[in-house]
Design a protein around this motif. Structure first.
Motif, mmCIF file in Angstrom:
data_model
loop_
_atom_site.group_PDB
_atom_site.id
_atom_site.type_symbol
_atom_site.label_atom_id
_atom_site.label_comp_id
_atom_site.label_asym_id
_atom_site.label_seq_id
_atom_site.Cartn_x
_atom_site.Cartn_y
_atom_site.Cartn_z
ATOM 1 N N ALA A 1 42.861 42.517 40.392
ATOM 2 C CA ALA A 1 43.595 41.289 40.681
ATOM 3 C C ALA A 1 42.977 40.523 41.842
ATOM 4 O O ALA A 1 43.036 39.293 41.888
ATOM 5 C CB ALA A 1 45.058 41.617 40.998
ATOM 6 N N ALA A 2 42.360 41.253 42.785
ATOM 7 C CA ALA A 2 41.741 40.606 43.934
ATOM 8 C C ALA A 2 40.406 39.962 43.590
ATOM 9 O O ALA A 2 40.079 38.874 44.081
ATOM 10 C CB ALA A 2 41.550 41.629 45.056
ATOM 11 N N ILE A 3 39.635 40.631 42.733
ATOM 12 C CA ILE A 3 38.274 40.172 42.436
ATOM 13 C C ILE A 3 38.236 39.120 41.330
ATOM 14 O O ILE A 3 37.425 38.176 41.382
ATOM 15 C CB ILE A 3 37.398 41.374 42.047
ATOM 16 N N ALA A 4 39.102 39.243 40.339
ATOM 17 C CA ALA A 4 39.025 38.393 39.142
ATOM 18 C C ALA A 4 39.042 36.896 39.433
ATOM 19 O O ALA A 4 38.230 36.155 38.857
ATOM 20 C CB ALA A 4 40.146 38.767 38.178
ATOM 21 N N PRO A 5 39.942 36.389 40.292
ATOM 22 C CA PRO A 5 39.961 34.934 40.507
ATOM 23 C C PRO A 5 38.649 34.392 41.065
ATOM 24 O O PRO A 5 38.157 33.355 40.611
ATOM 25 C CB PRO A 5 41.111 34.737 41.506
ATOM 26 N N ASN B 1 41.168 38.357 50.033
ATOM 27 C CA ASN B 1 42.231 38.514 49.046
ATOM 28 C C ASN B 1 42.528 39.988 48.783
ATOM 29 O O ASN B 1 43.686 40.393 48.650
ATOM 30 C CB ASN B 1 41.814 37.825 47.737
ATOM 31 N N LEU B 2 41.478 40.808 48.721
ATOM 32 C CA LEU B 2 41.665 42.244 48.505
ATOM 33 C C LEU B 2 42.485 42.856 49.636
ATOM 34 O O LEU B 2 43.410 43.647 49.390
ATOM 35 C CB LEU B 2 40.309 42.932 48.402
ATOM 36 N N PHE B 3 42.173 42.499 50.868
ATOM 37 C CA PHE B 3 42.932 43.022 52.006
ATOM 38 C C PHE B 3 44.402 42.636 51.910
ATOM 39 O O PHE B 3 45.289 43.462 52.152
ATOM 40 C CB PHE B 3 42.342 42.496 53.319
ATOM 41 N N TYR B 4 44.670 41.375 51.547
ATOM 42 C CA TYR B 4 46.056 40.916 51.434
ATOM 43 C C TYR B 4 46.804 41.674 50.343
ATOM 44 O O TYR B 4 47.963 42.065 50.518
ATOM 45 C CB TYR B 4 46.092 39.410 51.134
ATOM 46 N N LEU B 5 46.164 41.880 49.210
ATOM 47 C CA LEU B 5 46.843 42.547 48.101
ATOM 48 C C LEU B 5 47.048 44.034 48.378
ATOM 49 O O LEU B 5 48.049 44.606 47.947
ATOM 50 C CB LEU B 5 46.060 42.350 46.802
ATOM 51 N N VAL B 6 46.108 44.659 49.073
ATOM 52 C CA VAL B 6 46.292 46.061 49.441
ATOM 53 C C VAL B 6 47.507 46.209 50.361
ATOM 54 O O VAL B 6 48.305 47.150 50.228
ATOM 55 C CB VAL B 6 45.022 46.613 50.129
ATOM 56 N N LEU B 7 47.679 45.269 51.276
ATOM 57 C CA LEU B 7 48.787 45.339 52.227
ATOM 58 C C LEU B 7 50.114 44.893 51.625
ATOM 59 O O LEU B 7 51.181 45.414 51.991
ATOM 60 C CB LEU B 7 48.479 44.469 53.453
ATOM 61 N N ASN B 8 50.079 43.938 50.683
ATOM 62 C CA ASN B 8 51.320 43.317 50.200
ATOM 63 C C ASN B 8 51.620 43.550 48.726
ATOM 64 O O ASN B 8 52.686 43.149 48.258
ATOM 65 C CB ASN B 8 51.275 41.802 50.469
ATOM 66 N N ALA C 1 45.637 33.613 44.001
ATOM 67 C CA ALA C 1 44.563 33.040 43.188
ATOM 68 C C ALA C 1 44.650 31.520 43.158
ATOM 69 O O ALA C 1 43.635 30.823 43.249
ATOM 70 C CB ALA C 1 44.632 33.602 41.767
ATOM 71 N N LEU C 2 45.869 30.999 43.033
ATOM 72 C CA LEU C 2 46.049 29.550 42.929
ATOM 73 C C LEU C 2 45.823 28.826 44.247
ATOM 74 O O LEU C 2 45.362 27.678 44.248
ATOM 75 C CB LEU C 2 47.457 29.225 42.428
ATOM 76 N N LEU C 3 46.154 29.474 45.346
ATOM 77 C CA LEU C 3 46.125 28.766 46.627
ATOM 78 C C LEU C 3 44.940 29.185 47.512
ATOM 79 O O LEU C 3 43.939 28.466 47.543
ATOM 80 C CB LEU C 3 47.468 28.932 47.337
#
Length: 224
Positions: free
Chosen positions: A7-11, A115-122, A131-133
């Motif tokens: 999810a982090a890498i795809a966008p 983005n990866l760091f944010y998704l790992v934490l949240n 992805a959109l913003l």
């Protein structure tokens, strides 16, 4: 964990592929685009260290100014430096649209690891909005940066080149600062960020076309 990484890498990969495939004149070497992307990834670490120092050691009086400086100014400046010193004078940077490709690659490398760091934490619940913003935002700031870098390289006059180089740095910083300010100054940020992002996409696509048109003239004017 694999879902989070995907999810982090795809966008970032999807957006970079879009702008890369729009290069219908002389497509750039995949190796150099990949290297630019990885430079953006590595750039996250020194930027994070600098932002941590600024946040904890500097006595900021204004929260909005602090956030804008630490994010917009620092991030766009370091991305610009990487592109300028690693790619701008490279032999493969041989037409104006290349500036967009490389600037978007560096910007999305940075955005992808962030983005990866944010998704790992949240968690992946926020992946769609990320992805959109933020991810799209970094790419679109990169389009502005790359557009003026491309124009600068093929300016033909030193003074005009310097002016366009200055614009390639200042305009992305200004757009990034405005993006941050929307979130920090109003609780109704959604009603402002949506038209702002649509405007950025519209202008980005116009700049893609203009870079292609300028590139076509540049290529046809070269000695055969």
């Amino acid at each position: 964990m694999l879902a989070v990484i995907g999810a982090a890498i795809a966008p970032g990969i999807a957006i970079l592929s879009y702008f890369y495939l729009r290069d219908n004149l002389e497509p750039e070497p995949i190796s150099l685009v990949t290297r630019s992307f990885l430079f953006g990834v590595l750039l996250v670490f020194p930027v994070m260290v600098l932002q941590y120092i600024m946040q904890n050691e500097w006595n900021w009086q204004n929260e909005l100014f602090a956030s804008i400086f630490q994010s917009a100014v620092v991030e766009e400046f370091f991305k610009w430096m990487v592109i300028y010193f690693a790619v701008y004078k490279h032999v493969e940077f041989d037409e104006p649209y290349d500036g967009i490709v490389y600037a978007v690659a560096v910007s999305l490398g940075f955005a992808t690891l962030e983005n990866l760091f944010y998704l790992v934490l949240n968690g992946v619940d926020i992946a769609f909005w990320r992805a959109l913003l933020p991810v799209s935002g970094h790419a679109l700031f990169g389009v502005w940066m790359g557009f003026y870098l491309g124009k600068a390289k093929f300016s033909g006059a030193h003074r005009l080149e310097l002016r366009r180089l200055w614009m390639s740095l200042c305009l992305p910083i200004g757009l990034h600062a405005l993006y941050n300010a929307i979130f920090l100054t109003t609780e109704y940020w959604f009603w402002l960020i949506v038209p702002f992002m649509l405007l950025l996409w519209w202008q980005a696509l116009k700049k893609v076309k203009r870079a292609h048109d300028f590139g076509s003239k540049t290529l046809t004017s070269r000695p055969q």
